[in-house]
Design an enzyme around this catalytic site. Structure first.
Site, PDB file in Angstrom:
ATOM      1  N   ASP A  32       0.917  -1.148  -0.005  1.00  0.00           N
ATOM      2  CA  ASP A  32      -0.134   0.010   0.130  1.00  0.00           C
ATOM      3  C   ASP A  32       0.923   1.219   0.021  1.00  0.00           C
ATOM      4  O   ASP A  32       2.142   1.231   0.062  1.00  0.00           O
ATOM      5  CB  ASP A  32      -0.849  -0.206   1.373  1.00  0.00           C
ATOM      6  CG  ASP A  32      -1.755   1.276   1.317  1.00  0.00           C
ATOM      7  OD1 ASP A  32      -2.351   1.683   0.464  1.00  0.00           O
ATOM      8  OD2 ASP A  32      -1.668   1.813   2.634  1.00  0.00           O
ATOM      9  N   ASP A  34      -0.287   5.180   1.007  1.00  0.00           N
ATOM     10  CA  ASP A  34      -0.436   5.856   2.188  1.00  0.00           C
ATOM     11  C   ASP A  34      -0.310   5.218   3.427  1.00  0.00           C
ATOM     12  O   ASP A  34      -1.038   4.364   3.816  1.00  0.00           O
ATOM     13  CB  ASP A  34      -1.865   6.601   2.118  1.00  0.00           C
ATOM     14  CG  ASP A  34      -1.851   7.802   1.080  1.00  0.00           C
ATOM     15  OD1 ASP A  34      -0.887   8.340   0.769  1.00  0.00           O
ATOM     16  OD2 ASP A  34      -3.140   7.619   0.338  1.00  0.00           O
TER      17      ASP A  34
END
Length: 265
Positions: A32, A34
């Site tokens: 991922d 963020d």
């Protein structure tokens, strides 16, 4: 079918090196962005210090966050925020603790790990940060919402795709993306022995549910992905098949992978 070489000696990892027509086994490492690769939500970073009108101050409840960010970016463009300003913001978002060490490890062992990034942020911001950090070349593919600058110099954002998953936001289901990627690589005769998933958010829980007992989920400790995995394990023991290794520093992920290689996979 993905298989693990549990109990096979280290030479199995490198048996393709120097042999015509052969290649070493591969592991897939999914990231991922963020609050995983970077230590902030990049959408928050671009509005920090800027006064937003009341309708744009809070994320919509039950509405489309992607569409909300489209409106936020349009407003910032109207306020004179230009491409160089956005680039500077993204480039200066700090990496999460230990992430440089993890990338250093992965660079050293690049022949063993295939890296992809799946994020509900935006392509422009992700590309800017990865290039600034000197790690863009580590990633085979990035899946994120399309973003580009229009004639006015405004950063425009779109949805990644449509899907039928009831658990994910309308613009992106990471489970769908990961499943399609694995199927695509299988068609190319690339079968991963193990899949590793490094994330933090609720939208990382959905794809991690596709992992098998040979795979590993690395949820950031105390974040929604970690909490949802714990709740799943409590409600239905054994339903979440992958091993779970929470982390506070990404250096812990590097150490786990290093130990995996030391134990000869």
């Amino acid at each position: 079918m993905r298989r693990c070489c549990q109990g096979v000696g280290l030479p199995c990892l490198f048996k393709g090196v120097g042999m015509a027509g052969a290649r070493p086994p591969r592991f897939l490492l999914v990231f991922d962005f963020d609050e995983t690769i970077v230590d902030e939500n990049s959408d928050d970073s671009v509005v920090r210090g800027r006064a937003l009108p009341e309708p744009l101050r809070q994320s919509p409840r039950g509405g489309s966050y992607n569409e909300h960010m489209q409106r936020v970016l349009a407003f910032l463009g109207e306020q004179g925020v230009r491409p160089a300003d956005f680039r500077a913001v993204y480039e200066n978002i700090p990496l999460s603790p230990g992430m440089p060490e993890l990338f250093q490890f992965l660079s050293k062992h690049h022949e063993l790990f295939e890296l992809v990034l799946i994020s509900d942020a935006n392509m422009f911001g992700i590309e800017a940060k990865l290039r600034a950090a000197g790690v863009r070349s580590l990633f085979r593919k990035i899946f994120s919402n399309p973003a580009s600058f229009d004639r006015r110099g405004f950063l425009t954002l779109g949805p990644y795709h449509s899907h039928k998953c009831l658990e994910c936001p309308a613009n992106m289901c990471k489970r769908k993306i990961l499943s399609e990627y694995l199927a695509e690589r299988a068609r190319e005769d690339v079968e991963f022995q193990r899949v590793f998933y490094v994330g933090d958010g609720a939208n990382d829980f959905c794809p991690s549910g596709t992992l098998t007992a040979a795979d590993v989920a690395f949820p950031r400790k105390g974040y929604p992905m970690h909490r949802l995995i714990q709740e799943s394990q409590e409600k239905q023991p054994g339903a979440f098949q992958a091993a779970v290794v929470p982390w506070e520093s990404a250096a812990e992920v590097a150490r786990y992978l290093q130990e995996l290689l030391r134990r000869k996979c």
